[in-house]
Structure formats: C-alpha cells, structure tokens
Design an enzyme around this catalytic site. Structure first.
Site, PDB file in Angstrom:
ATOM      1  N   ASP A 149       1.703 -12.070  10.539  1.00  0.00           N
ATOM      2  CA  ASP A 149       2.637 -11.943  11.749  1.00  0.00           C
ATOM      3  C   ASP A 149       2.401 -13.195  12.637  1.00  0.00           C
ATOM      4  O   ASP A 149       3.237 -13.891  12.972  1.00  0.00           O
ATOM      5  CB  ASP A 149       2.228 -10.759  12.456  1.00  0.00           C
ATOM      6  CG  ASP A 149       3.135  -9.650  11.884  1.00  0.00           C
ATOM      7  OD1 ASP A 149       3.829  -9.569  11.174  1.00  0.00           O
ATOM      8  OD2 ASP A 149       2.445  -8.504  12.218  1.00  0.00           O
ATOM      9  N   ASP A 167      -2.890  -9.576  12.828  1.00  0.00           N
ATOM     10  CA  ASP A 167      -2.191  -9.885  11.573  1.00  0.00           C
ATOM     11  C   ASP A 167      -1.981 -11.153  11.124  1.00  0.00           C
ATOM     12  O   ASP A 167      -0.974 -11.855  11.971  1.00  0.00           O
ATOM     13  CB  ASP A 167      -0.951  -8.960  11.794  1.00  0.00           C
ATOM     14  CG  ASP A 167      -0.525  -8.822  10.333  1.00  0.00           C
ATOM     15  OD1 ASP A 167      -0.250  -7.739   9.827  1.00  0.00           O
ATOM     16  OD2 ASP A 167      -0.055  -9.618   9.826  1.00  0.00           O
ATOM     17  N   ARG A 175       0.937  -1.305  -0.030  1.00  0.00           N
ATOM     18  CA  ARG A 175      -0.107   0.030  -0.002  1.00  0.00           C
ATOM     19  C   ARG A 175       0.760   1.316  -0.107  1.00  0.00           C
ATOM     20  O   ARG A 175       1.760   1.358   0.872  1.00  0.00           O
ATOM     21  CB  ARG A 175      -1.053   0.035   1.167  1.00  0.00           C
ATOM     22  CG  ARG A 175      -1.906   1.098   1.083  1.00  0.00           C
ATOM     23  CD  ARG A 175      -2.927   0.834   2.067  1.00  0.00           C
ATOM     24  NE  ARG A 175      -2.588   1.307   3.629  1.00  0.00           N
ATOM     25  CZ  ARG A 175      -3.131   1.825   4.465  1.00  0.00           C
ATOM     26  NH1 ARG A 175      -4.545   2.057   4.242  1.00  0.00           N
ATOM     27  NH2 ARG A 175      -2.749   2.127   5.476  1.00  0.00           N
ATOM     28  N   THR A 204      -0.801   7.701  -1.419  1.00  0.00           N
ATOM     29  CA  THR A 204      -2.295   7.530  -2.106  1.00  0.00           C
ATOM     30  C   THR A 204      -2.924   6.367  -1.604  1.00  0.00           C
ATOM     31  O   THR A 204      -4.234   6.662  -1.815  1.00  0.00           O
ATOM     32  CB  THR A 204      -1.898   7.129  -3.640  1.00  0.00           C
ATOM     33  OG1 THR A 204      -1.281   5.809  -3.511  1.00  0.00           O
ATOM     34  CG2 THR A 204      -0.991   7.936  -4.460  1.00  0.00           C
TER      35      THR A 204
END
Ligand code: URA
Length: 209
Positions: free
Chosen positions: A203, A200, A104, A108
């Site tokens: 993770d 996550d 990402r 933006t």
C-alpha cells in the site's frame, strides 16, 4: 539467529527510518526502497563465485576477475517484491527474473498460488527471492517451496524488514536459505503486521489503501 544477516550500514538504517515514518510520501517511499535494495543486494551477492578472463587493458594483457556461472535469477514475490526488484536489477542488470503470486485462503489461512513464472535452469543458478516484509513467513516459505519444486537448490532470501516469527518459520522450513534484511523488528501484531514496522509495504509503495 543462524543464517540471518542484518545490514547495519548507516545509509541503510537512515533510509529505513525515513521509510518507517508514516508521513513519507509514496514516491519517496518507492525511491528509498529501490535505494536500500541496492545496498542489500550488494550484501547478498558478496560471495558470488568468481573466475577470471583474459582481457587487454590499453597497457597490457591481464587475467581479470569476472562473475562465474549462469546468470542469477531474481524472483519477486508479488506484489511488494516488485519494489525491491527494481533496485536489485539496477545492480545486476543481466539477472533473469521470475514472479511468484500467492494469496491467503481466508478459510484455511494457507497460501494459494495464483501466478508462477520462473527463468529456465533454476538448478544451475543462484536464486534470490525478494519480498520487503518477512512477517509470518508463511508465504515466503511457500514461495521457496515452489522454487525448490522447479529445481532451485541455491536460494537466498532478501527482505527489508523481518519479524522474529517469520525468521523462525523460514529457518524451520528452509534452513538452507540465508536471509538478508535491513532490520529484525520486535514482533507481529494479531493481524500479522510487523511491529514497529512500516505498515503495509504494498500500500505504501503503490498508494493503495
Ligand atoms: N506485510 C506488510 O506489508 N507489512 C507488514 O507489517 C506485514 C506484512
């Protein structure tokens, strides 16, 4: 929600609860993800086209059912997708495999591709994209865009957990792509994590943090 299948099988739900529990160790988390992925793969491949082939059993000849068409393609959305890929491949060992890497852009907030490698002839295959967490849906929708640009026209999306926001985003961008998941959770928090979720997934799967 259209085109959304939630697999409520007791074993899937039991294993998912173990995965959500923050005290579950990394190795067990990874093993559970592999196991659940097989149940989800069973569901997502339920309507694969079939044909028959002539074989001989030890007793007599028969026309026996067999999968039709080109081998299916599994596409892992990196990096957490790899945790599901292993399980699905155990069920469909002859599948072809591709990878999509997106990050990402912090300015933006849009997904940017850093890796893409797909099997040939996507246009003739069922393509199953795998990513455990359908959260905002932005990277999933972008991954499906890439697959369509490469010719894929029969795509399904396999995840472990989905947020309503992610399902809505996918259904808006790709209404032709059925989604199979083990649970539809409540919502996203302001950091884009699924609630109640499991944290996550990458993770927890790889022991990074
Ligand atoms: N990705 C994750 O790994 N977890 C979430 O809750 C959302 C996105």
């Amino acid at each position: 929600m259209d085109n959304l299948t939630i697999v409520k099988h007791p074993l899937v739900q039991h294993k998912l609860t173990l995965m959500r529990d923050k005290s579950t160790p990394t190795a067990v988390f990874r093993q559970l993800l592999r196991e659940i992925s097989q149940f989800l793969a069973y569901e997502i491949t339920r309507e694969l086209p079939m044909t028959t082939k002539a074989i001989e059993t030890p007793i007599e000849a028969m026309d026996a059912p067999t999968l039709a068409g080109k081998k299916l393609a599994l596409v892992s959305i990196l990096r957490a997708g790899n945790g599901m890929l292993d399980g699905v491949l155990e069920l469909v060992p002859s599948a072809r495999v591709g990878f999509v890497g997106l990050y990402r852009d912090e300015e933006t907030l849009k997904p940017v591709q850093y890796y893409f490698k797909a099997p040939e002839s996507l246009e003739n295959r069922l393509v199953i994209a795998v990513d455990p967490m359908l959260a905002t849906g932005n990277s999933s929708a972008a991954a499906i865009d890439l697959l369509k640009q490469q010719g894929a026209n029969n795509i399904r999306f396999l995840c472990l957990l989905a947020a309503p926001e992610g399902v809505a985003r996918m259904q808006e961008a790709h209404p032709d792509v059925p989604i199979v998941t083990a649970a539809l959770d409540r919502e996203l928090n302001d950091k884009g994590y699924i609630l109640p979720g499991l944290g996550d997934a990458g993770d927890r799967m790889f022991g990074t943090k």
